[in-house]
Design a protein around this motif. Sequence first.
Motif, PDB file in Angstrom:
ATOM      1  N   ILE A   1      25.936  47.887  38.517  1.00 11.65           N
ATOM      2  CA  ILE A   1      26.665  46.647  38.774  1.00 11.65           C
ATOM      3  C   ILE A   1      27.959  46.667  37.964  1.00 11.65           C
ATOM      4  CG2 ILE A   1      26.603  44.130  38.599  1.00 11.65           C
ATOM      5  CD1 ILE A   1      23.624  44.205  38.957  1.00 11.65           C
ATOM      6  N   LYS A   2      29.073  46.404  38.625  1.00 10.61           N
ATOM      7  CA  LYS A   2      30.376  46.462  37.969  1.00 10.61           C
ATOM      8  C   LYS A   2      31.098  45.130  38.101  1.00 10.61           C
ATOM      9  CE  LYS A   2      33.731  48.775  39.959  1.00 10.61           C
ATOM     10  NZ  LYS A   2      34.532  49.924  40.445  1.00 10.61           N
ATOM     11  N   PRO A   3      31.531  44.539  36.986  1.00 11.89           N
ATOM     12  CA  PRO A   3      32.298  43.281  37.046  1.00 11.89           C
ATOM     13  C   PRO A   3      33.751  43.527  37.426  1.00 11.89           C
ATOM     14  CG  PRO A   3      32.072  43.983  34.765  1.00 11.89           C
ATOM     15  CD  PRO A   3      31.301  44.984  35.601  1.00 11.89           C
ATOM     16  N   ILE A   4      34.296  42.630  38.235  1.00  9.18           N
ATOM     17  CA  ILE A   4      35.710  42.700  38.606  1.00  9.18           C
ATOM     18  C   ILE A   4      36.339  41.331  38.360  1.00  9.18           C
ATOM     19  CG2 ILE A   4      35.644  44.619  40.250  1.00  9.18           C
ATOM     20  CD1 ILE A   4      35.198  42.637  42.492  1.00  9.18           C
ATOM     21  N   ARG A   5      37.439  41.298  37.622  1.00  9.68           N
ATOM     22  CA  ARG A   5      38.109  40.043  37.293  1.00  9.68           C
ATOM     23  C   ARG A   5      38.738  39.429  38.532  1.00  9.68           C
ATOM     24  NH1 ARG A   5      40.067  38.482  32.314  1.00  9.68           N
ATOM     25  NH2 ARG A   5      40.684  36.661  33.541  1.00  9.68           N
ATOM     26  N   VAL A   6      38.619  38.108  38.634  1.00  4.20           N
ATOM     27  CA  VAL A   6      39.262  37.370  39.717  1.00  4.20           C
ATOM     28  C   VAL A   6      39.931  36.128  39.127  1.00  4.20           C
ATOM     29  CG1 VAL A   6      37.658  38.173  41.499  1.00  4.20           C
ATOM     30  CG2 VAL A   6      37.176  36.050  40.274  1.00  4.20           C
ATOM     31  N   PRO A   7      41.025  35.657  39.728  1.00  2.00           N
ATOM     32  CA  PRO A   7      41.684  34.445  39.231  1.00  2.00           C
ATOM     33  C   PRO A   7      40.900  33.187  39.614  1.00  2.00           C
ATOM     34  CG  PRO A   7      42.795  35.240  41.205  1.00  2.00           C
ATOM     35  CD  PRO A   7      41.741  36.257  40.874  1.00  2.00           C
ATOM     36  N   HIS A   8      40.635  32.370  38.612  1.00  2.00           N
ATOM     37  CA  HIS A   8      39.918  31.116  38.862  1.00  2.00           C
ATOM     38  C   HIS A   8      40.264  30.165  37.719  1.00  2.00           C
ATOM     39  CE1 HIS A   8      37.164  28.559  40.877  1.00  2.00           C
ATOM     40  NE2 HIS A   8      36.188  28.632  39.989  1.00  2.00           N
TER      41      HIS A   8
ATOM     42  N   LYS B   1      44.072  42.425  43.475  1.00  2.00           N
ATOM     43  CA  LYS B   1      43.503  43.334  44.458  1.00  2.00           C
ATOM     44  C   LYS B   1      43.693  42.770  45.864  1.00  2.00           C
ATOM     45  CE  LYS B   1      39.894  45.023  41.283  1.00  2.00           C
ATOM     46  NZ  LYS B   1      40.324  46.439  41.179  1.00  2.00           N
ATOM     47  N   ASP B   2      43.542  43.632  46.860  1.00  2.00           N
ATOM     48  CA  ASP B   2      43.650  43.246  48.267  1.00  2.00           C
ATOM     49  C   ASP B   2      42.242  43.054  48.824  1.00  2.00           C
ATOM     50  OD1 ASP B   2      43.872  43.188  51.063  1.00  2.00           O
ATOM     51  OD2 ASP B   2      45.583  44.555  51.087  1.00  2.00           O
TER      52      ASP B   2
END
Length: 316
Positions: free
Chosen positions: A183-190, A223-224
């Motif tokens: 499992i890999k975390p990916i940063r997202v804007p929130h 990211k896209d």
Amino acid sequence: MNKLRNYNLLLCLGLFMTSCNQKPASEVKTTNDSNAIELIVLGTVQDGGSPHLGCAKPCCADGYYADRKVVSLGITNHSDSRSYMLEASPDFISQYSRLLSSDSGTTLSGVFLTHAHIGHYTGLMYLGREALGASKVPVYAMPRMQSFLKNNGPWSQLVHLDNIELRQLKKDSAIQLGRLLNIKPIRVPHRDEFSETVGYNIHGPNKKVLFIPDIDKWSKWEKDILQEVGKVDIAFIDATFYSGKEINHRDISEIPHPFVIETMALFDSMPQSERNKIHFIHLNHTNPLLDATSTEYKRVIEKGYHVARIHQRIAL
């Protein structure tokens, strides 16, 4: 003895179990690399739940809905009887029971958190002294999320009493959970008032899953989303609001999310195979996709997308 009694109490409180110890025949699994890892959808709605507090609209008129639980995914590795939860929602008790009932010998081997909004971490309270009295359940979190839990009560008590054991995540760095799962975390804007926010890439032996229950807007992400969905087999993505019509009484800048109609506008020109990967999740109580008879729901299905279903199972 108290811990055993509390454990049994939590299992018996699960709203969807026919008994505390009996596993339905339809859920008995044989184990090999092709079906050792299984994902189950434990909840699909937004943090506030459904029915929603203070809502007098038709969407909440019927009161309690057994199939409406706050967003969460479960993963079970049947080969080593380990289970994991992605999110610790306010519906943690029934979700915990549902997950562990899928394999009678399974233990909860970890909880992965995305961020510090109420629907995504407050279920940790049930691991504490007043409930299960758990011992060192691994809780995977990003640095700010870890700091929030360590330095704010009542969560700090969970750390102090060793009910949970915090394990730090690093952006884009996978956690290997045995031979078959990472499992890999990916940063997202929130809205990161108390912690950063992540989604997860989940890799089993046969399938890859993207899980992004919360994000502001796809255009704000480095990211896209088209490319990210292209890398996986299944994508559970933020569908809090179908459109702005649902929330015309609130300032959307305070609660930004990609509308379902915006996400479909991005993917409508993509091949059917790409649209078919998308499972909309994290639905607000006002979202017409909660109603399978609605025009909006039928439109989404006709276009080749999916709406995540509670207890939906996927072999990874």
